[in-house]
Write an enzyme that holds these catalytic residues in place. Structure first.
Site, PDB file in Angstrom:
ATOM      1  N   SER A 170       0.841  -1.199   0.000  1.00 11.19           N
ATOM      2  CA  SER A 170       0.000   0.000   0.000  1.00 11.19           C
ATOM      3  C   SER A 170       0.870   1.241   0.000  1.00 11.19           C
ATOM      4  O   SER A 170       1.658   1.469   0.917  1.00 11.19           O
ATOM      5  CB  SER A 170      -0.898   0.000   1.239  1.00 11.19           C
ATOM      6  N   ASP A 318      -6.683   0.451  -8.794  1.00 17.04           N
ATOM      7  CA  ASP A 318      -7.812   1.374  -8.976  1.00 17.04           C
ATOM      8  C   ASP A 318      -8.533   1.160 -10.306  1.00 17.04           C
ATOM      9  O   ASP A 318      -9.586   1.753 -10.541  1.00 17.04           O
ATOM     10  CB  ASP A 318      -7.327   2.825  -8.893  1.00 17.04           C
TER      11      ASP A 318
END
Ligand code: S3P
Length: 432
Positions: A170, A318
């Site tokens: 992340s 995404d």
């Protein structure tokens, strides 16, 4: 509840599109400029709701920011460790990047007290992944579920450098810890299972910090000093993704997407679509302010199914909602796996995409960590919902370009979070 958007199939798409500025880079540009000494100038900043949330917080902390609606934004920084205590709660709207990265910035400002909140979606998102390593550095953070969810309160402390091994790939976790490390004495490092987007590392270096990168480990040396910079934000490949899929699935289309960031930690969408048989040319490669940029030309193509998982996921995390739309139009069964992270984005994107594409007639099955989509079944327009998630809204609009009849997307205007010009540009490239 926002406005609804109705869309019917397009005969073809053609034209040139300058996609708006990269959201991840826009946040970092504003934050580092606010923490630097002197005046920075940022061109091409994304004029979306999320960077506006970052700008509003930084203003409340003492940075002067002007021209946010214009082509060049000026930021007078306060200098590292010199943020002012805000007089009110910091409202971060829908922006997970603002909250997670700012936790790293605020935790190391000794004596500063801040409260952080956001909209319903942001208040439901997991924060312990950032709060835990910051606590290991000595941060004092309180909040719901023992600091796991906003609203959160932070009391700034002198932090210690740590070597943090992150269980998730992340960039938000990595960036929060590196930003906290700017004010800690010594080397703060973060190791990830797979390398996440590296915009923070690149930009910290550009602002004068000492950054070391070795494989999937990134480190920063503190205490650092940041110097003001002139920056240009490249176009967002996550926004370009909607056109890459739309241009592939609408017949007889050709779109030129100019000035798109093609940082290798973000180009999984190009690899996935190419594996599916898309016709995408990467032209005019160049470097802009330390980030690789290119023009992308997409032409319609017959797509075939593929399997997307493993190390690909952080490089296209995404883009999975719009890849699911591509998979509906691809021959065969597309399997998306190792993508459980999608459940903790602006919405549970595995559930929301399965449900909404299902309403359009897609053969789509939700799995705990992904989606299985059997392509080739024609989509049929219906009423669908964005679930207040910008990428879900825009992905459904792309599906509407090939769904027979009318697709009506409820609460579609949340696209302004990352791509305010999306619907306007769609109207421009859609040929009658
Ligand atoms: C971002 C990192 C990604 C991405 C998000 C923006 C960033 O999140 O999904 O939209 O700017 O660092 P994670 O770091 O949680 O994967």
């Amino acid at each position: 509840m926002g406005q609804a958007f109705s869309i019917t199939p397009a005969r073809r798409l053609s034209g040139e599109i300058a996609v708006s500025g990269d959201k991840s880079i826009s946040h970092r540009a504003l934050m580092l400029a606010a923490l630097a000494e002197g005046e920075s100038v940022i061109e091409g900043l994304l004029p979306g709701d999320d960077p506006r949330s970052t700008a509003a917080c930084l203003r409340a902390l003492g940075a002067e920011i002007s021209g946010i609606d214009g082509p060049s934004v000026r930021v007078r920084g306060v200098g590292l460790g010199r943020l002012h205590e805000p007089a009110d709660v910091l409202d971060m709207g829908n922006s997970g990047t603002t909250m997670r990265l700012m936790l790293g910035v605020l935790a190391g400002q000794p004596g500063l007290f801040c409260t952080l909140t956001g909209d319903r979606s942001l208040r439901s998102r997991p924060m312990l992944r950032v709060v835990s390593p910051l606590r290991q550095m000595g941060a004092r953070i309180w909040g719901r579920e023992e600091g796991g969810r906003a609203p959160l309160a932070v009391w700034g402390e002198q932090l210690r450098a740590i070597d943090f091994v992150s269980p998730v790939a992340s960039a938000q976790v990595k960036s929060a810890v590196l930003l906290a490390g700017l004010l800690a004495e010594g080397l703060t490092s973060v190791s990830e299972p797979v390398r996440s987007r590296d915009h923070s590392e690149r930009m910290l270096r550009a602002f004068g910090a000492e950054v070391l990168v070795d494989g999937t480990t990134a480190a920063v040396r503190g205490p650092a000093r940041l110097r003001a910079q002139s920056l240009r934000v490249p176009g967002d490949i996550s926004s370009a993704a909607f056109w890459l899929v739309a241009g592939s699935i609408v017949p007889d289309s050709q779109l030129l997407l100019s000035g798109v960031g093609v940082n290798p930690t973000r180009t999984g969408i190009l690899d996935a679509l190419t594996a599916m048989g898309a016709d995408i040319a990467v032209e005019n490669r160049r470097e802009v302010c330390g980030e690789p940029v290119a023009d992308l030309r997409v032409r319609s193509a017959s797509l075939k199914a593929c399997t997307i998982g493993g190390e690909w996921i952080p490089r296209l995390v995404d883009e999975i909602p719009v890849l699911a739309v591509a998979a509906c139009c691809a021959a065969g069964k597309t399997v998306i796996r190792d993508a459980a992270e999608l459940r903790v984005k602006e919405s549970d994107r595995l559930a929301t995409m399965a449900r909404e594409l299902g309403r359009l007639g897609a053969h789509i099955e939700e799995r705990p960590d992904g989606l299985v989509i059997e392509g080739g079944h024609p989509l049929v327009g219906a009423g669908v919902e964005s679930h207040a998630d910008h990428r879900v809204a825009m992905s459904l609009a792309v599906a509407g370009l090939v769904a027979a009849g009318t697709t009506k997307i409820a609460d579609s205007d949340c696209a302004t979070v990352s791509y305010p010009q999306f619907y306007e540009q769609l109207a421009r490239v859609r040929q009658p």
